[in-house]
Scaffold this motif. Structure first.
Motif, PDB file in Angstrom:
ATOM      1  N   ASP A  31      -4.634  -8.262   1.517  1.00 59.20           N
ATOM      2  CA  ASP A  31      -4.217  -7.601   2.747  1.00 59.20           C
ATOM      3  C   ASP A  31      -3.303  -8.547   3.534  1.00 59.20           C
ATOM      4  O   ASP A  31      -3.136  -9.717   3.188  1.00 59.20           O
ATOM      5  N   HIS A  78       0.019   0.101   8.838  1.00 61.82           N
ATOM      6  CA  HIS A  78      -1.231  -0.503   8.384  1.00 61.82           C
ATOM      7  C   HIS A  78      -2.380   0.090   9.195  1.00 61.82           C
ATOM      8  O   HIS A  78      -2.217   0.407  10.378  1.00 61.82           O
ATOM      9  N   SER A 111       0.841  -1.192   0.000  1.00 66.27           N
ATOM     10  CA  SER A 111       0.000   0.000   0.000  1.00 66.27           C
ATOM     11  C   SER A 111       0.874   1.240   0.000  1.00 66.27           C
ATOM     12  O   SER A 111       2.105   1.153  -0.003  1.00 66.27           O
TER      13      SER A 111
END
Length: 427
Positions: free
Chosen positions: A103, A135, A48
């Motif tokens: 994820d 996260h 991410s």
């Protein structure tokens, strides 16, 4: 004189003390250093765009950071070409290489298949780390020790899946994968209850490790820390916590050179830990006043670590990994400098007449002990090291630096020309 001629002269000098330099070089070929992937891209990974959080920070903006797994592997290949011997690579879970959007609680071995294929081509082993930071589910400074069951369950699942990835690495590569657990949980200011978070962390880890995995494929390790950014007053996973946990749960205890009080060193802990643990994991780093993870240099502590490992025959039970990140200098050069220095410290220790020195010490002749140790500081260690590099087909001395500079000019600078490209696999 040639490198070989200088080596032959050094060989004679060491032989006079009973040290076989040819045998030392053979032993050095058995020492594997686990080089850390995160130096190459400043711990961004490919999961991410989240900013670093959880006691992690990288300073600097030197041009040429890797933006994709392909670029990262390209940089790693360049670094390994400058380092003698056959080694390992330490991956964090955020370095998955997949077209799927997954994820951390969904990762599977298939998301790391490209890394395994590459490692096979390069003749490398792989180590692993679950990623308990950067996260959205890192909430209020907590993961596995969180009072929120939903948060704990997310990270427990991530830990379990990480162990399966590590097992996969070991099976595929034929080298045991050390899977290191470090969590940043803690408080910025003084807590009232120090016990409950530690109980929750213990229980979460017990659940993660509840499935027994074959130790010929993967070994679990646990890593303590004194404090982190945002957890200055209290860290759940302290040295005492993980020392107790590792020894009672048969896990490797990881000693990180930067995770203790500024006046503490890990070199003096190795012999004690070896008496009670079946194995040790090292994170060789360089703290400056705090856990700042500077590039490893040949300082006193690094040399003491090397001496403790060699003098006490601890290399067979010790897994040596690196943990530093510096974005103020060329990242490939940082890998090369840190890894070669770690190797140098070990070789320098191997070039001591250890058995003779032990006999002298046991006899109470501390005068001779001191005289010999001091005289060894002037012995031609560099001539042995240079020949070791030449024999392994890697650059001698500073000859690696022009190659890295050329690589920067031709490869890394080109990345800056397209700096607007997203470094993340998913947006």
């Amino acid at each position: 004189m040639t490198v070989k001629q200088r080596y032959e002269e050094a060989k004679k000098k060491y032989a006079a003390l009973g040290v076989d330099t040819d045998a030392v070089m053979e032993k050095m070929n058995e020492v594997k250093i686990s080089m850390h992937v995160w130096q190459g891209d400043d711990i961004k990974g490919f999961l991410s765009d989240a900013e670093l959080s959880g006691g992690i920070s990288v300073t600097g903006n030197y041009p040429g950071a890797a933006r994709t797994p392909e670029e990262l592997r390209q940089d790693l290949e360049k670094a390994y070409a400058m380092i003698p011997g056959n080694h390992k690579l330490n991956l964090h879970a955020i370095y998955l290489d997949t077209e799927e959007q997954v994820d951390l609680n969904e990762i599977e071995p298939k998301h790391f298949e490209k890394w395994v294929s590459w490692a096979k081509e390069q003749g490398l082993g792989l180590d692993f780390n679950p990623t308990f930071f950067s996260h959205p589910m890192y909430k209020d400074g907590f993961t596995l020790a969180s009072a929120d069951k939903e948060v704990r369950d997310f990270w427990i699942e991530h830990g379990k899946r990480s162990r399966k990835v590590a097992e996969y690495f070991g099976k595929e590569l034929g080298q045991v994968c050390v899977n290191n657990f470090w969590v940043p949980d803690g408080f910025k200011d003084n807590p009232i209850d120090r016990l409950a978070p530690r109980r929750r962390l213990m229980e979460s880890l017990d659940e993660i490790f509840s499935e027994k995995l074959d130790e010929q494929y993967t070994l679990d390790a646990v890593e303590s820390k004194l404090f982190g950014i945002g957890a200055e007053a209290y860290t759940v996973g302290s040295h005492e916590f993980y020392m107790g946990y590792g020894l009672t749960r048969n896990k490797l205890v990881c000693l990180d050179a930067g995770h203790f009080h500024p006046t503490e060193v890990i070199s003096n802990k190795l012999s004690s830990l070896s008496l009670f643990s079946e194995g040790i994991l090292l994170h060789v780093s360089r703290p400056i006043r705090w856990d700042s993870d500077h590039v490893v240099i040949m300082d006193d502590e690094l040399q003491e670590i090397g001496r403790e490992l060699v003098r006490n025959d601890l290399l067979p039970m010790t897994n040596i990994g690196l943990d530093f990140f510096d974005a103020t200098i060329n990242r490939v050069a940082a890998w090369v400098i840190g890894t070669r220095n770690t190797q140098k410290a070990i070789m320098k220790a191997m070039l001591e007449p250890i058995e003779s020195l032990k006999e002298i010490e046991l006899s109470g002749d501390y005068t001779t002990r001191l005289a010999m140790i001091e005289e060894l500081k002037d012995f031609p260690f560099a001539d042995v090291w240079n020949y070791y590099c030449e024999s392994n087909g890697v650059p001698v001395g500073l000859d690696w630096l022009p190659e890295v500079k050329e690589y920067e000019k031709n490869i890394l600078s080109a990345r800056e020309a397209t700096a607007g490209k997203d470094s993340c696999r998913f947006s």
